[in-house]
Design a protein around this motif. Structure first.
Motif, PDB file in Angstrom:
ATOM      1  N   TYR B 246      11.506  17.876   4.622  1.00  0.00           N
ATOM      2  CA  TYR B 246      10.928  16.581   4.268  1.00  0.00           C
ATOM      3  C   TYR B 246      11.221  15.567   5.360  1.00  0.00           C
ATOM      4  N   HIS B 247      10.260  14.839   5.720  1.00  0.00           N
ATOM      5  CA  HIS B 247      10.516  13.765   6.689  1.00  0.00           C
ATOM      6  C   HIS B 247       9.492  12.664   6.451  1.00  0.00           C
ATOM      7  N   GLN B 248       9.918  11.460   6.641  1.00  0.00           N
ATOM      8  CA  GLN B 248       8.981  10.353   6.510  1.00  0.00           C
ATOM      9  C   GLN B 248       8.255  10.213   7.831  1.00  0.00           C
ATOM     10  N   ASP B 249       6.967  10.455   7.816  1.00  0.00           N
ATOM     11  CA  ASP B 249       6.207  10.355   9.054  1.00  0.00           C
ATOM     12  C   ASP B 249       4.802   9.945   8.640  1.00  0.00           C
ATOM     13  N   PHE B 250       4.677   8.662   8.382  1.00  0.00           N
ATOM     14  CA  PHE B 250       3.410   8.208   7.812  1.00  0.00           C
ATOM     15  C   PHE B 250       2.409   7.910   8.908  1.00  0.00           C
ATOM     16  N   PRO B 251       1.174   8.380   8.736  1.00  0.00           N
ATOM     17  CA  PRO B 251       0.150   7.932   9.669  1.00  0.00           C
ATOM     18  C   PRO B 251      -0.059   6.426   9.493  1.00  0.00           C
ATOM     19  N   ALA B 252      -0.370   5.735  10.576  1.00  0.00           N
ATOM     20  CA  ALA B 252      -0.572   4.282  10.483  1.00  0.00           C
ATOM     21  C   ALA B 252      -1.834   4.018   9.674  1.00  0.00           C
ATOM     22  N   SER B 253      -1.720   3.204   8.630  1.00  0.00           N
ATOM     23  CA  SER B 253      -2.922   2.912   7.864  1.00  0.00           C
ATOM     24  C   SER B 253      -3.560   1.627   8.365  1.00  0.00           C
ATOM     25  N   GLY B 254      -4.866   1.539   8.211  1.00  0.00           N
ATOM     26  CA  GLY B 254      -5.591   0.367   8.683  1.00  0.00           C
ATOM     27  C   GLY B 254      -5.401  -0.826   7.756  1.00  0.00           C
ATOM     28  N   ASP B 255      -5.998  -1.953   8.130  1.00  0.00           N
ATOM     29  CA  ASP B 255      -5.878  -3.156   7.303  1.00  0.00           C
ATOM     30  C   ASP B 255      -7.037  -3.264   6.330  1.00  0.00           C
ATOM     31  N   LYS B 256      -8.079  -2.481   6.583  1.00  0.00           N
ATOM     32  CA  LYS B 256      -9.285  -2.614   5.785  1.00  0.00           C
ATOM     33  C   LYS B 256      -9.046  -2.056   4.378  1.00  0.00           C
ATOM     34  N   VAL B 257      -9.377  -2.862   3.378  1.00  0.00           N
ATOM     35  CA  VAL B 257      -9.252  -2.381   2.001  1.00  0.00           C
ATOM     36  C   VAL B 257     -10.466  -1.501   1.687  1.00  0.00           C
ATOM     37  N   VAL B 258     -10.218  -0.287   1.289  1.00  0.00           N
ATOM     38  CA  VAL B 258     -11.325   0.613   0.965  1.00  0.00           C
ATOM     39  C   VAL B 258     -11.603   0.577  -0.536  1.00  0.00           C
ATOM     40  N   LEU B 259     -10.537   0.768  -1.316  1.00  0.00           N
ATOM     41  CA  LEU B 259     -10.703   0.802  -2.771  1.00  0.00           C
ATOM     42  C   LEU B 259      -9.816  -0.268  -3.382  1.00  0.00           C
ATOM     43  N   GLU B 260     -10.403  -1.021  -4.296  1.00  0.00           N
ATOM     44  CA  GLU B 260      -9.583  -1.987  -5.006  1.00  0.00           C
ATOM     45  C   GLU B 260      -9.797  -1.798  -6.503  1.00  0.00           C
ATOM     46  N   VAL B 261      -8.695  -1.818  -7.230  1.00  0.00           N
ATOM     47  CA  VAL B 261      -8.769  -1.700  -8.675  1.00  0.00           C
ATOM     48  C   VAL B 261      -8.258  -3.016  -9.229  1.00  0.00           C
ATOM     49  N   ARG B 262      -9.048  -3.640 -10.118  1.00  0.00           N
ATOM     50  CA  ARG B 262      -8.677  -4.962 -10.619  1.00  0.00           C
ATOM     51  C   ARG B 262      -8.590  -4.978 -12.143  1.00  0.00           C
ATOM     52  N   ASP B 263      -7.424  -5.261 -12.639  1.00  0.00           N
ATOM     53  CA  ASP B 263      -7.204  -5.483 -14.082  1.00  0.00           C
ATOM     54  C   ASP B 263      -7.801  -4.380 -14.950  1.00  0.00           C
ATOM     55  N   LEU B 264      -7.639  -3.156 -14.537  1.00  0.00           N
ATOM     56  CA  LEU B 264      -8.231  -2.045 -15.269  1.00  0.00           C
ATOM     57  C   LEU B 264      -7.426  -1.765 -16.543  1.00  0.00           C
ATOM     58  N   SER B 265      -8.115  -1.668 -17.669  1.00  0.00           N
ATOM     59  CA  SER B 265      -7.444  -1.326 -18.921  1.00  0.00           C
ATOM     60  C   SER B 265      -8.309  -0.351 -19.697  1.00  0.00           C
ATOM     61  N   ARG B 266      -7.649   0.525 -20.437  1.00  0.00           N
ATOM     62  CA  ARG B 266      -8.385   1.402 -21.342  1.00  0.00           C
ATOM     63  C   ARG B 266      -7.494   1.736 -22.527  1.00  0.00           C
ATOM     64  N   GLY B 267      -7.898   1.218 -23.670  1.00  0.00           N
ATOM     65  CA  GLY B 267      -7.227   1.511 -24.937  1.00  0.00           C
ATOM     66  C   GLY B 267      -5.722   1.534 -24.784  1.00  0.00           C
ATOM     67  N   SER B 268      -5.122   2.610 -25.306  1.00  0.00           N
ATOM     68  CA  SER B 268      -3.676   2.695 -25.216  1.00  0.00           C
ATOM     69  C   SER B 268      -3.263   3.529 -24.011  1.00  0.00           C
ATOM     70  N   GLU B 269      -4.228   3.900 -23.165  1.00  0.00           N
ATOM     71  CA  GLU B 269      -3.904   4.796 -22.065  1.00  0.00           C
ATOM     72  C   GLU B 269      -3.240   4.065 -20.905  1.00  0.00           C
ATOM     73  N   TYR B 270      -3.841   2.943 -20.487  1.00  0.00           N
ATOM     74  CA  TYR B 270      -3.233   2.150 -19.410  1.00  0.00           C
ATOM     75  C   TYR B 270      -3.763   0.720 -19.523  1.00  0.00           C
ATOM     76  N   ARG B 271      -3.052  -0.188 -18.871  1.00  0.00           N
ATOM     77  CA  ARG B 271      -3.394  -1.588 -19.062  1.00  0.00           C
ATOM     78  C   ARG B 271      -3.112  -2.404 -17.800  1.00  0.00           C
ATOM     79  N   ASP B 272      -4.013  -3.325 -17.500  1.00  0.00           N
ATOM     80  CA  ASP B 272      -3.839  -4.296 -16.408  1.00  0.00           C
ATOM     81  C   ASP B 272      -3.429  -3.636 -15.097  1.00  0.00           C
ATOM     82  N   ILE B 273      -4.150  -2.620 -14.720  1.00  0.00           N
ATOM     83  CA  ILE B 273      -3.815  -1.931 -13.462  1.00  0.00           C
ATOM     84  C   ILE B 273      -4.581  -2.594 -12.317  1.00  0.00           C
ATOM     85  N   SER B 274      -3.841  -3.041 -11.308  1.00  0.00           N
ATOM     86  CA  SER B 274      -4.472  -3.606 -10.118  1.00  0.00           C
ATOM     87  C   SER B 274      -3.756  -3.066  -8.896  1.00  0.00           C
TER      88      SER B 274
END
Lengths: 322, 526
Positions: B246-274
């Motif tokens: 195991y080693h931490q060797d992260f590829p450099a990620s860009g600044d561009k936001v590709v996917l954004e999740v905003r205030d996602l909720s569904r019943g009792s499964e999950y809530r306010d996910i951003s």
């Protein structure tokens, strides 16, 4: 690697096993009754195979997705009754009207494909097992057919229509040519179209196929509609050969179609089944049926024998899968 | 230390191409708590299946019960010998009552005689009293918390003369408090003479509960040791061996936001996910089974529509009616259950690879161009170095790691922008694990945005610069993995004090029905 060669030999040996059984059957019946090995008898077998063969193909298609279609015969009879009624009302007795014959055949096709559509829709949308849906559909279509005919038999066809099931082209019965074309088309559909590949994948594992982005509702509807196409062809051949239509025609084809499909290697749980296997199973079954008939074996015993064959082939198949 | 109650000698087991158990020697002694530990895919589950008679071992293997050689351990034989297994899914009947579940096996073996309801209730009450648990015997199992269901499963096993109780990952969806209750009951049962085999991959819990520990790796038994003679670090070393680095060797990620999740909720499964996912980023989501992690992932993949909130890809809100829409938008999902959801095992590798892109492989007359399919499959096989794979072999003949690569190949053919991997190394051997990690990093390096969902600390810690901690349907923490050590990360993601966070929703916490005195660990035998 070991697995792979194992599988190949297996699918090859399934065909081989059926072919060996066919040869064995022919030798046995010829020994018992030399008239079995005659051109007349083989041509009669060639005349009988297409009808049951088309019904078996119609049965195989929904079985590939783990379903079944118990309404094939009933749906064919409804189609053939409406087809006959159209011909009766548009063609005078003893007259000839090819366009009207074509229209009537299209009516028959529309009926059978529509029944398939309904089957598929109910199976796909309401998630009811195909066995129950198609059993219900069998009763519905039989009921309508009986209502229309009041239980009677319709007849009266022009020669252009009766020729389909009774004439031959270059010595080969017309219906046999039709069957070969239909089987070849299904072979191409199963092997070479995206629909065929999805059908097999869905039959093997519906969940993973859905996760892969396959529209299962449309797939199931199309599956049953395709089955309806083969029902329609069978209906035309059967009506033409019998020169009559009734709600009760071909009643004993239903169970035989299931039997031959399983004998030919269709897995009732879905995902597995080959057109070639069906063809060998058909030939084997028809040789057996004709031979037993020639030997004048009690027809009730023959029915019991068919049951034994079905159970045996299910047994052999499942033993191999394990 | 007691007699040998079960003994395995030179046991081997092959599944298709996988050598699941290699020359295993193992013994279980009367009245001990024996922990079996190892990474996913090391053979723990296979061991359970051998002892409980679910699978046959290869010829040449020897199995002894109570010192007597057993030619073939069948499920019935194991049952009669008192082996009881509690699987992770508990195998309860959710729509039956607690009492019915507990007494179920009792009234299946008593031939035709009618069911005696008072007897069932009495039996259930007796067993629960012995366990010192008070759960209402008339409540339906589906209404219970996971922890209480676990106790019902134990009670059910005890109701039928259990001698050996095998628990498979019993703590994987329990909070720390609930684990304490479970452990006190387990110790109590040991006092009463039961032999307990406890399967887990959580070191701290093992150290806490075990008397002897057997470490497995790649189908082999590495060692069986007394608990007193090891510490966590040494166990960890034995478990991972040198096969994984195991080693931490992260590829450099860009600044561009590709996917954004905003205030996602569904019943009792999950809530306010951003959250936001950047180009080339590997975002970790760490959470237990039942935390809502998979439900969230399937929502983003269009298979589990949200009640509210937005999923935004490249600045545009997605309206996903099915996973077909998600795939078309460039989202791919490697599901949690590879064998059920990921692959069609009986079909060949080629069909499994091309299934999602069949429309692109059509040639003349709309027929599938098999040459193209084959080339595409061959290309992926060499690109992802899927060893010993050929397009026409059934997927079932491949090992876990290679199967997972086939699933990944299927999704890479769709040219995704966002790849969601849900527990991607579940049941995969150690060596294959690191090739999957390398692959994930390589994809991120090429600019693909990746969401990595897991409950394994090192998997998230060493692959994701940023991790979201998910618990009871909420994201309760965001951790910068570069800023903390692995042990700090591990502590951060433990659920001890904050376990009440998501108290407003989710399955009933069931505290009122929980075992009465959680602290009574050392009770006297009755």
């Amino acid at each position: 690697m070991k697995e792979k060669t194992g599988k190949n030999i297996l699918s090859g040996s399934e065909d081989l096993m059926l072919i060996v059984l066919i040869v064995g059957c022919v030798i046995f019946f010829t020994a018992m009754k030399p008239s079995f090995f005659s051109p007349g008898n083989f041509s009669s077998i060639a005349r009988q195979i297409p009808e049951i063969g088309l019904f078996t193909l119609a049965m195989m298609i929904p079985m590939m997705v783990g379903g079944i279609d118990l309404s094939v015969i009933a749906s064919a009879n409804l189609g053939s009754i409406l087809m006959t009624m159209y011909m009766n009302s548009h063609i005078e007795k003893g007259g000839e009207n090819v366009p009207a014959v074509i229209v009537s055949i299209l009516i028959c096709a529309a009926v059978c494909i529509f029944v398939g559509f309904l089957n598929g829709l109910i199976v796909a949308v309401f998630r009811i097992p195909a066995m129950l849906v198609t059993l219900g559909m069998q009763m519905v279509t039989t009921g309508i057919a009986l209502g229309i005919t009041r239980g009677g038999t319709l007849s009266g066809y022009p020669e252009s229509f009766t020729g389909i099931g009774n004439n031959a082209f270059l010595g080969i019965p017309n219906q046999f040519i039709l069957f070969v074309i239909a089987a070849a088309a299904l072979l191409v559909i199963m092997q070479k179209t995206s629909f065929g590949i999805k059908l097999r994948m869905y039959g093997s594992n519906a969940v993973a196929t859905k996760f892969s982005g396959i529209d299962d509702i449309s797939l199931l509807i199309r599956t049953h509609m395709l089955s309806g196409v083969y029902v329609a062809i069978a209906a035309v051949v059967m009506t033409s050969r019998l020169t009559s239509a009734s709600a009760g025609a071909g009643a004993n084809y239903l169970m035989r179609a299931i039997l031959i499909a399983v004998l030919g290697g269709v897995d009732p749980n879905g995902g597995k089944g080959r057109v070639w296997g069906i063809i060998w199973a058909l030939i084997l079954f028809q040789c057996l049926a004709t031979g037993l008939n020639l030997l004048r074996v009690n027809s009730y015993i023959v029915i019991a024998l068919y049951g034994v064959i079905l159970l045996l082939s299910v047994f052999v198949r499942t033993r191999r899968a394990a | 230390m007691g007699e040998k109650i079960v003994e395995l000698r030179h046991v081997n087991k092959h599944y298709g191409g996988v050598h699941a158990l290699r020359d295993v020697d193992f013994e279980l002694r009367q009245g001990e708590i024996h922990c079996l530990i190892g990474q996913n895919g090391c053979g723990k589950s296979t061991m359970i299946k051998v002892i409980s008679g679910i699978i046959d071992v290869d010829p040449g293997s020897e199995v002894f019960f109570d010192g007597t050689p057993v030619h073939r351990v069948s499920a019935a034989f194991a049952m009669n010998s008192g082996v009881r297994v509690i699987y992770q899914d508990l195998s309860l009947f959710p729509n039956l009552t607690v009492a019915e579940n507990i007494a179920f096996d009792r009234h299946t073996d008593s031939s035709v005689r009618g069911v005696s309801w008072p007897a069932i209730r009495k039996k259930a009450a007796d067993v629960m009293e012995m366990m010192r648990v008070s759960i209402d015997p008339e409540s339906l199992v589906e209404e219970l918390s996971i922890a209480d269901r676990q106790l019902v499963a134990i009670a059910r096993a005890l109701a039928t003369n259990a001698r050996i109780l095998i628990m498979d990952e019993p703590t994987s969806s329990l909070t720390r408090k609930e684990v304490n209750v479970l452990f006190s009951i387990v110790k109590d049962l040991r006092e009463k003479g039961l032999t307990i085999m406890f399967v887990s991959h959580k070191l701290d819990e093992i150290i806490e509960i075990a008397e002897r520990i057997t470490v497995m790796r790649d189908g082999r038994i590495i060692s069986t040791i007394d608990n007193s003679s090891v510490d966590e670090a040494e166990l960890a070393r034995m478990i991972s061996g040198q096969a994984i680095f195991y080693h931490q060797d992260f590829p450099a990620s860009g600044d561009k936001v590709v996917l954004e999740v905003r205030d996602l909720s569904r019943g009792s499964e999950y809530r306010d996910i951003s959250f936001k996912l950047h180009e080339g980023e590997i975002l970790g989501i760490i959470g237990l089974l039942g935390s809502g992690r998979t439900e969230l992932a399937t929502t983003i993949f269009g298979m589990n529509p949200q009640d509210s909130g937005q999923v935004i890809l490249d600045g545009k809100e997605l309206n996903l009616r099915s996973n077909r829409d998600a795939i078309a938008a460039g989202i791919a999902y490697v599901p949690e259950d590879r064998l059920l959801q990921g692959l069609v095992l009986n079909q060949n590798i080629q069909n499994n690879v091309v299934i999602s892109v069949l429309n692109r492989l059509k040639g003349a007359l709309g027929l599938i161009n098999s040459g193209k399919c084959r080339r595409m499959t061959d290309d992926w096989i060499s690109e992802l170095s899927i060893r010993s794979a050929k397009p026409e072999i059934p997927a079932s003949a491949m090992s876990g790691g290679n199967q997972q690569k086939i699933v990944i190949a299927k999704w890479l053919s769709t040219n995704p922008r966002v790849l969601i991997l849900d527990q991607p190394t579940n049941g995969i051997d150690v060596a294959a694990k690191s090739t999957i990690y390398d692959l994930i990093r390589e994809l991120a390096g090429k600019g693909m945005s990746i969401i990595l969902i897991s409950d394994e600390v090192p998997e998230i810690y060493y692959n994701c610069p940023k991790a979201l901690l998910m618990h009871r349907g909420r994201i309760i923490k965001e951790i910068d993995c570069r800023a903390v050590s692995e042990s700090e990360f591990s502590r951060e993601t433990d659920f001890t004090p904050e376990s009440g966070t998501g108290g407003t929703e989710g399955p009933p916490a069931g505290d009122s029905r929980s075992p009465n005195e959680p602290g009574n660990s050392e009770g006297g035998a009755v």
